[in-house]
Structure formats: C-alpha cells, structure tokens
Write a protein that holds these residues in place. Structure first.
Motif, PDB file in Angstrom:
ATOM      1  N   ARG A  76       0.838  -1.212   0.000  1.00 48.04           N
ATOM      2  CA  ARG A  76       0.000   0.000   0.000  1.00 48.04           C
ATOM      3  C   ARG A  76       0.869   1.256   0.000  1.00 48.04           C
ATOM      4  O   ARG A  76       0.557   2.246  -0.668  1.00 48.04           O
ATOM      5  N   ASP A  77       1.986   1.208   0.717  1.00 47.56           N
ATOM      6  CA  ASP A  77       2.935   2.319   0.750  1.00 47.56           C
ATOM      7  C   ASP A  77       3.507   2.585  -0.639  1.00 47.56           C
ATOM      8  O   ASP A  77       3.618   3.726  -1.073  1.00 47.56           O
ATOM      9  N   ARG A  78       3.840   1.526  -1.347  1.00 43.64           N
ATOM     10  CA  ARG A  78       4.401   1.663  -2.695  1.00 43.64           C
ATOM     11  C   ARG A  78       3.364   2.296  -3.617  1.00 43.64           C
ATOM     12  O   ARG A  78       3.675   3.153  -4.422  1.00 43.64           O
ATOM     13  N   VAL A  79       2.092   1.891  -3.479  1.00 49.49           N
ATOM     14  CA  VAL A  79       1.027   2.476  -4.306  1.00 49.49           C
ATOM     15  C   VAL A  79       0.893   3.972  -3.994  1.00 49.49           C
ATOM     16  O   VAL A  79       0.857   4.807  -4.903  1.00 49.49           O
ATOM     17  N   GLN A  92      -8.957   6.821  -0.618  1.00 45.14           N
ATOM     18  CA  GLN A  92      -9.233   5.573   0.093  1.00 45.14           C
ATOM     19  C   GLN A  92      -8.135   5.230   1.096  1.00 45.14           C
ATOM     20  O   GLN A  92      -8.396   4.588   2.111  1.00 45.14           O
ATOM     21  N   LEU A  93      -6.919   5.644   0.822  1.00 47.19           N
ATOM     22  CA  LEU A  93      -5.791   5.328   1.701  1.00 47.19           C
ATOM     23  C   LEU A  93      -5.696   6.249   2.920  1.00 47.19           C
ATOM     24  O   LEU A  93      -4.859   6.020   3.795  1.00 47.19           O
ATOM     25  N   VAL A  94      -6.539   7.260   3.018  1.00 44.22           N
ATOM     26  CA  VAL A  94      -6.531   8.167   4.168  1.00 44.22           C
ATOM     27  C   VAL A  94      -6.711   7.405   5.474  1.00 44.22           C
ATOM     28  O   VAL A  94      -6.131   7.764   6.493  1.00 44.22           O
ATOM     29  N   ASP A  95      -7.510   6.365   5.459  1.00 40.16           N
ATOM     30  CA  ASP A  95      -7.805   5.608   6.677  1.00 40.16           C
ATOM     31  C   ASP A  95      -6.893   4.396   6.858  1.00 40.16           C
ATOM     32  O   ASP A  95      -7.187   3.521   7.669  1.00 40.16           O
ATOM     33  N   ASP A  96      -5.800   4.354   6.120  1.00 41.41           N
ATOM     34  CA  ASP A  96      -4.901   3.200   6.227  1.00 41.41           C
ATOM     35  C   ASP A  96      -4.398   3.063   7.665  1.00 41.41           C
ATOM     36  O   ASP A  96      -4.075   4.068   8.309  1.00 41.41           O
ATOM     37  N   PRO A  97      -4.296   1.830   8.164  1.00 42.36           N
ATOM     38  CA  PRO A  97      -3.818   1.642   9.536  1.00 42.36           C
ATOM     39  C   PRO A  97      -2.327   1.970   9.727  1.00 42.36           C
ATOM     40  O   PRO A  97      -1.887   2.179  10.851  1.00 42.36           O
ATOM     41  N   HIS A  98      -1.565   2.038   8.653  1.00 43.60           N
ATOM     42  CA  HIS A  98      -0.131   2.283   8.794  1.00 43.60           C
ATOM     43  C   HIS A  98       0.203   3.766   8.606  1.00 43.60           C
ATOM     44  O   HIS A  98      -0.191   4.388   7.615  1.00 43.60           O
TER      45      HIS A  98
END
Length: 147
Positions: A76-79, A92-98
């Motif tokens: 996900r970080d690479r994306v 969509q990645l705003v709520d990522d746990p990392h």
C-alpha cells in the motif's frame, strides 16, 4: 523510458526478470509494460510479487486499485508513493492503519483536498502537521475546478 524496454508477456517472465541478478533484467521488471491479463495473473496468483508489481512504473490504475487492499502495508505504501497514483485511491488510503501510508497521502501532490483535510487530526502528529502545512499552501482554486 518504458518505451525502450520490450513488453513483458507472461508472469513467469516478470518473475524471472525481477529475481535476476543482471541489472538490465531487473530494471526491465521495473520499467516494462505488460498486458492487463498478465497483470491480473501476477497480483492474483503471486502475492509475493505484489510489492514488485506496485513498483513497476507502468502498473495500470486498475491494478493499483487492487493493490491498495493488500494486507502488507509495504504494498500500500508503494502504491501511495507512485507519482501517478489516482486521487480516488489516495482518498481511500486516508484511513490506512499504517502511519507511513497516511503520511504519503498527506504529502502527495494528487491527494484531493478532502483527503488532506481528514488527516489534519491524525493521531500521529507528524502526519497532522504535514496535512496542516499542505492545506495552508493549498491554492484557492485547483486547476481542475471551475473558477
């Protein structure tokens, strides 16, 4: 630069190139395009190669949309670090746990304003500060918005 690399035509070829110790072959795995069915085969049937799929400079947005759901935060970080990551995926990645993924979203030039606003109160102060700084410099009218 992708134009100078011949297209990769199979998952097996991608994996062989990626695992090669020859820099020219290794670079081809990062720069060469592949047909969409090969991309789907790679991400669906070779989870150990999903990071490297995201690393490829020609990865299509449909594949990136699949990869943002990967359980490995590094994928996900690479994306999120891709220059051409679509704004809707960054949203969509705003709520990522990392934290690392959210930090990339806060600073990404294609992140929608709505995504950056949501990061202003992030539990990690570094992300919240980056989001506030980004909003302070945000132009009042975006190029894609009507004036």
């Amino acid at each position: 630069m992708a134009d100078r690399f011949p297209e990769i035509t199979s998952v097996e070829e991608f994996i062989r190139l990626r695992e090669s110790e020859d820099p020219a072959e290794y670079n081809r795995s990062a720069w060469a395009a592949m047909p969409l069915p090969v991309w789907w085969d790679l991400v669906r049937n070779h989870p150990d190669m999903r990071f490297w799929a995201a690393h490829n400079r020609t990865v299509p947005s449909q594949i990136l949309a699949e990869l943002i759901n990967d359980p490995d935060w590094r994928v996900r970080d690479r994306v999120a670090s891709k220059r051409n990551c679509p704004p809707e995926l960054l949203e969509q990645l705003v709520d990522d746990p990392h934290d690392a993924v959210r930090r990339l979203v806060a600073g990404h030039p294609h992140s929608p304003r709505s995504a950056v606003v949501r990061l202003v109160d992030d539990p990690w102060p570094v992300i919240a500060q980056e989001a506030r700084a980004r909003l302070a410099d945000w132009p009042s009218v975006q190029p894609s918005e009507p004036s």
